[in-house]
Design a protein around this motif. Structure first.
Motif, PDB file in Angstrom:
ATOM      1  N   LEU A  83      -9.959  -2.701  -5.354  1.00 15.74           N
ATOM      2  CA  LEU A  83     -11.212  -2.647  -6.204  1.00 15.74           C
ATOM      3  C   LEU A  83     -10.333  -2.781  -7.785  1.00 15.74           C
ATOM      4  CD1 LEU A  83     -12.746   0.749  -5.054  1.00 15.74           C
ATOM      5  CD2 LEU A  83     -13.851  -1.556  -5.249  1.00 15.74           C
ATOM      6  N   ALA A  84      -9.217  -2.179  -7.867  1.00 15.84           N
ATOM      7  CA  ALA A  84      -8.596  -2.513  -9.402  1.00 15.84           C
ATOM      8  C   ALA A  84      -8.255  -3.938  -9.452  1.00 15.84           C
ATOM      9  CB  ALA A  84      -7.236  -1.874  -9.218  1.00 15.84           C
ATOM     10  N   ARG A 121      -8.015   0.196  -0.281  1.00 11.58           N
ATOM     11  CA  ARG A 121      -9.409  -0.043  -1.019  1.00 11.58           C
ATOM     12  C   ARG A 121      -9.203   0.046  -2.569  1.00 11.58           C
ATOM     13  NH1 ARG A 121     -11.875   2.708   3.398  1.00 11.58           N
ATOM     14  NH2 ARG A 121     -12.666   1.521   4.907  1.00 11.58           N
ATOM     15  N   SER A 122      -8.467   1.144  -2.896  1.00 13.97           N
ATOM     16  CA  SER A 122      -8.269   1.260  -4.375  1.00 13.97           C
ATOM     17  C   SER A 122      -7.545   0.322  -5.128  1.00 13.97           C
ATOM     18  CB  SER A 122      -7.500   2.707  -4.567  1.00 13.97           C
ATOM     19  OG  SER A 122      -8.463   3.729  -4.233  1.00 13.97           O
ATOM     20  N   GLU A 140       0.986  -1.325  -0.184  1.00 12.13           N
ATOM     21  CA  GLU A 140      -0.040   0.063  -0.059  1.00 12.13           C
ATOM     22  C   GLU A 140       0.954   1.234  -0.007  1.00 12.13           C
ATOM     23  OE1 GLU A 140      -3.612   1.969   2.244  1.00 12.13           O
ATOM     24  OE2 GLU A 140      -2.174   0.734   3.457  1.00 12.13           O
ATOM     25  N   ASN A 142     -14.315  13.794   1.301  1.00 11.85           N
ATOM     26  CA  ASN A 142     -13.018  13.101   1.290  1.00 11.85           C
ATOM     27  C   ASN A 142     -11.991  13.837   2.324  1.00 11.85           C
ATOM     28  OD1 ASN A 142     -13.077  11.223  -0.673  1.00 11.85           O
ATOM     29  ND2 ASN A 142     -13.345  12.993  -2.374  1.00 11.85           N
ATOM     30  N   PHE A 186     -17.550   1.046  -1.485  1.00  8.67           N
ATOM     31  CA  PHE A 186     -17.673   1.629  -2.597  1.00  8.67           C
ATOM     32  C   PHE A 186     -18.952   2.121  -3.194  1.00  8.67           C
ATOM     33  CE2 PHE A 186     -17.205   2.236  -7.310  1.00  8.67           C
ATOM     34  CZ  PHE A 186     -16.385   3.396  -7.294  1.00  8.67           C
ATOM     35  N   VAL A 239      -9.051   8.913  -3.473  1.00 10.18           N
ATOM     36  CA  VAL A 239      -7.980   8.059  -3.374  1.00 10.18           C
ATOM     37  C   VAL A 239      -7.728   8.054  -1.793  1.00 10.18           C
ATOM     38  CG1 VAL A 239      -6.080   6.576  -3.647  1.00 10.18           C
ATOM     39  CG2 VAL A 239      -7.654   7.457  -5.676  1.00 10.18           C
ATOM     40  N   VAL A 296      -6.092   3.950   0.108  1.00 14.15           N
ATOM     41  CA  VAL A 296      -5.357   3.560  -1.106  1.00 14.15           C
ATOM     42  C   VAL A 296      -5.711   2.022  -1.337  1.00 14.15           C
ATOM     43  CG1 VAL A 296      -2.608   2.948  -2.268  1.00 14.15           C
ATOM     44  CG2 VAL A 296      -3.378   5.248  -1.151  1.00 14.15           C
TER      45      VAL A 296
END
Length: 490
Positions: free
Chosen positions: A369-370, A365-366, A280, A441, A408, A350, A363
């Motif tokens: 997700l990716a 979670r991003s 991360e 955010n 999300f 992000v 980050v």
């Protein structure tokens, strides 16, 4: 009978809330000391705020002082949500009572919520002329909210007979909440706060050495380590006009945006390479460098800056400031050329690393997700394949991946609802979109009419954005869970 059961069930919550309010009231004496030192007034507002907060906390605690009921996990959620809401209201009292600035209760509450949630959005103008006590209170709210007053309380409450793990799990950001740095939660909270205080002191010394006054050095350190964004001047850090101060801010914002768990591991093992081994943290650094490169190229091609060095410093500072949801500015990035303003604002979705003081979705979670998106594409080609999702060498359970997708979906839904509510108040699409993005955010500055401050937002919009900031700070689910019928069933 039902009332008796209800009162007993929530007596522990009331007791904790009373204790925390009394602890919080003491913080209002610090601006009194600062105001007395500089002699520019508004001490009475903080003295009254202290008295009201202390008395309320005592009245909540006194009837339940004999309660020794261990908190359950749902109690932890309730304490966290109630405390952040109540804390914001009491934190607004000195701002509301002060003669300078002259604020309505709505504006004072907005400023207090923005401070505690480390958002950094402000409704104030003329910061350079405000009393030192008011300026210090704003950044102190940032600093206390940065790591979460709940975590601080976890280190204290065990001595008062109150368990803390439930509170820590409800407050700690990120999708994986059960990991502990030390065997006892009290020791974990202490370790995190020792790190937090140490990094703040180092940051303040660096700002002072770079040329700021002692007062500005402390304020900038409080805001940057907490990734908050409140500054003592209308021009934010651009007031100083110093590349050295920008560099110190970059270092401080980086420190606040990396997981404090990582800081602890690096300190305990005396091995900085641990940062790079963490997927991360590594991804976060790569994203910042990539975004800085893009911004630098666009600024150079557009001729915004003549020298490459200036373009790189300005790009890195602003990318890091918005990307870590700090919100400092040294220039009006909203008028940068091409797609850059929206590019930076979207980067704030992000945010930084889980376990840091930043906002955004985080980050980790991003990344998940990716990876899940890539896995679904692979399954179209190989429908029967078992394709695990990994972070480093660790396989992530599907339950965690599903939770991230759920987060999300709720995040996007809440964002759209807030956006529509702001549109209904008469704001333009750009202003409404950026205001919600900047608050949910916990970034601070937006675009359009809210690029410098949010004073122009109608009262209904300000209360909506207060909710948006709280949702962002508590990572949506912590606040929404108490609104479900299942939460209130036995």
């Amino acid at each position: 009978m039902i009332d008796g059961e209800f009162n007993y069930r929530y007596a522990g919550v009331q007791r904790v809330l009373g204790i925390l309010l009394m602890i919080f009231s003491v913080s209002m004496l610090l601006p009194v000391a600062v105001g007395a030192l500089y002699g520019d007034g508004e001490l009475a507002a903080f003295v009254i705020g202290f008295a009201v907060t202390l008395a309320t906390g005592f009245m909540a605690w006194a009837p339940t002082r004999q309660v020794r009921r261990e908190l359950k996990i749902r109690d932890g959620f309730l304490v966290v949500v109630l405390f952040w809401m109540v804390l914001s209201l009491f934190g607004a009292i000195p701002l509301w009572l002060a003669v300078r600035p002259d604020m309505s209760f709505t504006e004072a509450t907005f400023e207090a919520v923005s401070g505690l949630t480390t958002t950094g959005a402000t409704v104030l103008v003329g910061l350079d002329t405000l009393p030192h006590a008011i300026l210090f209170w704003r950044v102190l709210l940032h600093w206390m909210g940065g790591m979460g007053i709940i975590v601080l309380a976890v280190a204290v409450l065990p001595m008062l007979g109150v368990g803390g793990m439930q509170l820590y799990r409800a407050e700690t950001p990120g999708p994986i909440k059960d990991s502990k740095l030390t065997p006892r939660i009290r020791e974990t909270a202490k370790a995190l706060w020792y790190l937090y205080v140490s990094l703040t002191l180092i940051s303040a010394l660096l700002f002072w050495a770079a040329g700021t006054s002692v007062f500005d050095a402390v304020g900038n350190a409080f805001s940057s380590i907490a990734t908050g964004g409140f500054a003592n001047h209308d021009l934010s850090l651009g007031y100083h006009g110093s590349a050295a101060i920008e560099l110190v801010a970059i270092i401080s914002m980086l420190a606040g945006s990396v997981s404090f768990g990582m800081h602890f591991m690096v300190w305990r093992n005396a091995d900085p390479r641990i940062y790079w081994r963490d997927s991360e943290t590594r991804t976060f650094v790569i994203m910042i460098l990539a975004a800085t490169t893009i911004a630098t190229v666009v600024l150079m091609v557009a001729g915004t800056y003549v020298g490459l060095g200036d373009a790189v410093i300005k790009s890195l500072f602003q990318v890091l400031s918005i990307g870590t949801t700090t919100g400092f500015t040294t220039t009006d990035y909203s008028i940068w050329p091409s797609f850059l303003p929206m590019f930076l604002l979207l980067g704030g979705f992000v945010g930084g690393c889980a376990g840091s003081t930043t906002g955004g979705m985080k980050v980790v979670r991003s990344i998940l997700l990716a990876k899940q998106g890539v896995r679904e594409i692979s399954r179209l080609v190989h429908p029967n394949a078992e394709i695990p999702i990994k972070m480093g060498q660790k396989v992530i359970p599907d339950r965690v991946v599903q939770a991230v997708w759920g987060f999300f979906a709720v995040y996007v839904t809440v964002f759209v609802l807030m956006f529509l509510i702001l549109l209904s108040t008469g704001l333009s699409e750009l202003t409404a979109f950026s205001a919600v993005a900047a608050t949910i955010n916990n970034i601070g500055p937006g675009l359009g009419e809210v690029s410098s401050n949010m004073a122009s937002i109608p009262a209904a919009g300000k209360w909506t954005l207060c909710l948006s900031m709280l949702l962002g700070r508590l990572e949506v689910f912590t606040l929404l869970v108490i609104l479900t019928p299942a939460f209130w069933r036995r």
